[in-house]
Design a protein around this motif. Structure first.
Motif, PDB file in Angstrom:
ATOM      1  N   TYR A  78     -14.751  -4.538  -9.563  1.00  0.00           N
ATOM      2  CA  TYR A  78     -15.988  -3.757  -9.653  1.00  0.00           C
ATOM      3  C   TYR A  78     -15.795  -2.421  -8.941  1.00  0.00           C
ATOM      4  O   TYR A  78     -14.922  -2.266  -8.098  1.00  0.00           O
ATOM      5  N   LYS A  79     -16.630  -1.449  -9.293  1.00  0.00           N
ATOM      6  CA  LYS A  79     -16.551  -0.121  -8.693  1.00  0.00           C
ATOM      7  C   LYS A  79     -17.428  -0.034  -7.452  1.00  0.00           C
ATOM      8  O   LYS A  79     -18.448  -0.711  -7.360  1.00  0.00           O
ATOM      9  N   ASP A  80     -17.041   0.824  -6.525  1.00  0.00           N
ATOM     10  CA  ASP A  80     -17.836   1.115  -5.342  1.00  0.00           C
ATOM     11  C   ASP A  80     -19.080   1.881  -5.793  1.00  0.00           C
ATOM     12  O   ASP A  80     -18.988   2.844  -6.553  1.00  0.00           O
ATOM     13  N   SER A  81     -20.252   1.465  -5.348  1.00  0.00           N
ATOM     14  CA  SER A  81     -21.495   2.087  -5.804  1.00  0.00           C
ATOM     15  C   SER A  81     -21.633   3.536  -5.339  1.00  0.00           C
ATOM     16  O   SER A  81     -22.291   4.335  -6.000  1.00  0.00           O
ATOM     17  N   GLU A  82     -21.021   3.884  -4.224  1.00  0.00           N
ATOM     18  CA  GLU A  82     -21.137   5.252  -3.711  1.00  0.00           C
ATOM     19  C   GLU A  82     -20.157   6.213  -4.363  1.00  0.00           C
ATOM     20  O   GLU A  82     -20.521   7.335  -4.721  1.00  0.00           O
ATOM     21  N   THR A  83     -18.907   5.803  -4.522  1.00  0.00           N
ATOM     22  CA  THR A  83     -17.889   6.708  -5.048  1.00  0.00           C
ATOM     23  C   THR A  83     -17.645   6.540  -6.538  1.00  0.00           C
ATOM     24  O   THR A  83     -17.113   7.442  -7.180  1.00  0.00           O
ATOM     25  N   GLY A  84     -17.988   5.398  -7.087  1.00  0.00           N
ATOM     26  CA  GLY A  84     -17.738   5.140  -8.499  1.00  0.00           C
ATOM     27  C   GLY A  84     -16.284   4.811  -8.798  1.00  0.00           C
ATOM     28  O   GLY A  84     -15.872   4.816  -9.950  1.00  0.00           O
ATOM     29  N   LEU A  85     -15.486   4.530  -7.760  1.00  0.00           N
ATOM     30  CA  LEU A  85     -14.072   4.210  -7.932  1.00  0.00           C
ATOM     31  C   LEU A  85     -13.818   2.741  -7.603  1.00  0.00           C
ATOM     32  O   LEU A  85     -14.549   2.125  -6.844  1.00  0.00           O
ATOM     33  N   TYR A  86     -12.754   2.207  -8.194  1.00  0.00           N
ATOM     34  CA  TYR A  86     -12.352   0.841  -7.877  1.00  0.00           C
ATOM     35  C   TYR A  86     -11.680   0.823  -6.509  1.00  0.00           C
ATOM     36  O   TYR A  86     -10.856   1.678  -6.206  1.00  0.00           O
ATOM     37  N   GLU A  87     -12.008  -0.157  -5.684  1.00  0.00           N
ATOM     38  CA  GLU A  87     -11.336  -0.325  -4.407  1.00  0.00           C
ATOM     39  C   GLU A  87     -10.087  -1.175  -4.618  1.00  0.00           C
ATOM     40  O   GLU A  87      -9.994  -1.954  -5.562  1.00  0.00           O
ATOM     41  N   VAL A  88      -9.121  -0.997  -3.723  1.00  0.00           N
ATOM     42  CA  VAL A  88      -7.859  -1.722  -3.812  1.00  0.00           C
ATOM     43  C   VAL A  88      -7.611  -2.440  -2.492  1.00  0.00           C
ATOM     44  O   VAL A  88      -7.786  -1.867  -1.421  1.00  0.00           O
ATOM     45  N   ASP A  89      -7.221  -3.715  -2.582  1.00  0.00           N
ATOM     46  CA  ASP A  89      -6.822  -4.478  -1.404  1.00  0.00           C
ATOM     47  C   ASP A  89      -5.302  -4.494  -1.350  1.00  0.00           C
ATOM     48  O   ASP A  89      -4.641  -4.764  -2.358  1.00  0.00           O
ATOM     49  N   ALA A  90      -4.714  -4.204  -0.188  1.00  0.00           N
ATOM     50  CA  ALA A  90      -3.270  -4.210   0.003  1.00  0.00           C
ATOM     51  C   ALA A  90      -2.892  -5.431   0.842  1.00  0.00           C
ATOM     52  O   ALA A  90      -3.290  -5.539   1.993  1.00  0.00           O
ATOM     53  N   LEU A  91      -2.140  -6.345   0.241  1.00  0.00           N
ATOM     54  CA  LEU A  91      -1.765  -7.585   0.914  1.00  0.00           C
ATOM     55  C   LEU A  91      -0.263  -7.616   1.185  1.00  0.00           C
ATOM     56  O   LEU A  91       0.534  -7.553   0.247  1.00  0.00           O
ATOM     57  N   PRO A  92       0.153  -7.734   2.456  1.00  0.00           N
ATOM     58  CA  PRO A  92       1.581  -7.888   2.750  1.00  0.00           C
ATOM     59  C   PRO A  92       2.011  -9.325   2.467  1.00  0.00           C
ATOM     60  O   PRO A  92       1.332 -10.273   2.863  1.00  0.00           O
ATOM     61  N   ILE A  93       3.127  -9.476   1.766  1.00  0.00           N
ATOM     62  CA  ILE A  93       3.613 -10.797   1.370  1.00  0.00           C
ATOM     63  C   ILE A  93       5.109 -10.870   1.668  1.00  0.00           C
ATOM     64  O   ILE A  93       5.853  -9.951   1.321  1.00  0.00           O
ATOM     65  N   THR A  94       5.563 -11.953   2.294  1.00  0.00           N
ATOM     66  CA  THR A  94       6.981 -12.164   2.565  1.00  0.00           C
ATOM     67  C   THR A  94       7.527 -13.164   1.560  1.00  0.00           C
ATOM     68  O   THR A  94       6.985 -14.255   1.395  1.00  0.00           O
ATOM     69  N   LEU A  95       8.615 -12.786   0.895  1.00  0.00           N
ATOM     70  CA  LEU A  95       9.291 -13.644  -0.082  1.00  0.00           C
ATOM     71  C   LEU A  95      10.648 -14.038   0.477  1.00  0.00           C
ATOM     72  O   LEU A  95      11.319 -13.229   1.112  1.00  0.00           O
ATOM     73  N   TRP A  96      11.072 -15.283   0.206  1.00  0.00           N
ATOM     74  CA  TRP A  96      12.320 -15.807   0.760  1.00  0.00           C
ATOM     75  C   TRP A  96      13.276 -16.231  -0.345  1.00  0.00           C
ATOM     76  O   TRP A  96      12.873 -16.555  -1.460  1.00  0.00           O
ATOM     77  N   SER A  97      14.545 -16.256  -0.047  1.00  0.00           N
ATOM     78  CA  SER A  97      15.643 -16.804  -0.857  1.00  0.00           C
ATOM     79  C   SER A  97      15.676 -16.252  -2.272  1.00  0.00           C
ATOM     80  O   SER A  97      15.682 -15.046  -2.467  1.00  0.00           O
ATOM     81  N   GLY A  98      15.702 -17.145  -3.261  1.00  0.00           N
ATOM     82  CA  GLY A  98      15.858 -16.739  -4.658  1.00  0.00           C
ATOM     83  C   GLY A  98      14.742 -15.856  -5.170  1.00  0.00           C
ATOM     84  O   GLY A  98      14.978 -14.923  -5.949  1.00  0.00           O
ATOM     85  N   ILE A  99      13.511 -16.138  -4.763  1.00  0.00           N
ATOM     86  CA  ILE A  99      12.385 -15.312  -5.210  1.00  0.00           C
ATOM     87  C   ILE A  99      12.539 -13.895  -4.675  1.00  0.00           C
ATOM     88  O   ILE A  99      12.281 -12.919  -5.378  1.00  0.00           O
ATOM     89  N   ALA A 100      12.991 -13.767  -3.435  1.00  0.00           N
ATOM     90  CA  ALA A 100      13.210 -12.444  -2.843  1.00  0.00           C
ATOM     91  C   ALA A 100      14.308 -11.700  -3.608  1.00  0.00           C
ATOM     92  O   ALA A 100      14.155 -10.512  -3.931  1.00  0.00           O
ATOM     93  N   GLU A 101      15.413 -12.373  -3.894  1.00  0.00           N
ATOM     94  CA  GLU A 101      16.524 -11.743  -4.613  1.00  0.00           C
ATOM     95  C   GLU A 101      16.100 -11.286  -6.002  1.00  0.00           C
ATOM     96  O   GLU A 101      16.423 -10.174  -6.429  1.00  0.00           O
ATOM     97  N   ASN A 102      15.375 -12.120  -6.737  1.00  0.00           N
ATOM     98  CA  ASN A 102      14.920 -11.757  -8.086  1.00  0.00           C
ATOM     99  C   ASN A 102      13.928 -10.602  -8.057  1.00  0.00           C
ATOM    100  O   ASN A 102      13.958  -9.725  -8.920  1.00  0.00           O
ATOM    101  N   THR A 103      13.042 -10.593  -7.074  1.00  0.00           N
ATOM    102  CA  THR A 103      12.066  -9.512  -6.968  1.00  0.00           C
ATOM    103  C   THR A 103      12.761  -8.182  -6.710  1.00  0.00           C
ATOM    104  O   THR A 103      12.428  -7.173  -7.337  1.00  0.00           O
ATOM    105  N   VAL A 104      13.745  -8.165  -5.828  1.00  0.00           N
ATOM    106  CA  VAL A 104      14.480  -6.930  -5.537  1.00  0.00           C
ATOM    107  C   VAL A 104      15.263  -6.467  -6.760  1.00  0.00           C
ATOM    108  O   VAL A 104      15.335  -5.281  -7.052  1.00  0.00           O
ATOM    109  N   GLU A 105      15.830  -7.417  -7.504  1.00  0.00           N
ATOM    110  CA  GLU A 105      16.664  -7.064  -8.663  1.00  0.00           C
ATOM    111  C   GLU A 105      15.843  -6.535  -9.849  1.00  0.00           C
ATOM    112  O   GLU A 105      16.242  -5.591 -10.507  1.00  0.00           O
ATOM    113  N   TYR A 106      14.677  -7.127 -10.098  1.00  0.00           N
ATOM    114  CA  TYR A 106      13.956  -6.826 -11.321  1.00  0.00           C
ATOM    115  C   TYR A 106      12.691  -5.981 -11.158  1.00  0.00           C
ATOM    116  O   TYR A 106      12.133  -5.515 -12.139  1.00  0.00           O
TER     117      TYR A 106
END
Length: 73
Positions: free
Chosen positions: A37-65
């Motif tokens: 949904y858009k912010d009622s004051e600015t009319g723009l969509y807000e964005v949430d930034a979530l830090p996520i740690t990935l390990w082992s194979g998932i980390a390797e695939n994410t970096v590669e692709y």
């Protein structure tokens, strides 16, 4: 009882693989998730930034692709 959450968003920056002293690998990404949904004051969509740690194979695939701005879930 089991709770499950599925997050879909874009990578804030390109992931970098880090090798730890015990030879495990990991990467930390920041996933930007746009709210449904858009912010009622600015009319723009807000964005949430979530830090996520990935390990082992998932980390390797994410970096590669995935690059900055890639959509991942």
């Amino acid at each position: 009882m089991l709770n499950q959450t599925i997050l879909v968003g874009r990578l804030e920056s390109a992931p970098v693989l880090v090798t730890l002293p015990d030879n495990r690998v990991k990467t930390t990404i920041v996933l930007n998730i746009q709210r449904g949904y858009k912010d009622s004051e600015t009319g723009l969509y807000e964005v949430d930034a979530l830090p996520i740690t990935l390990w082992s194979g998932i980390a390797e695939n994410t970096v590669e692709y995935c690059t900055e701005g890639s959509t991942i879930g």
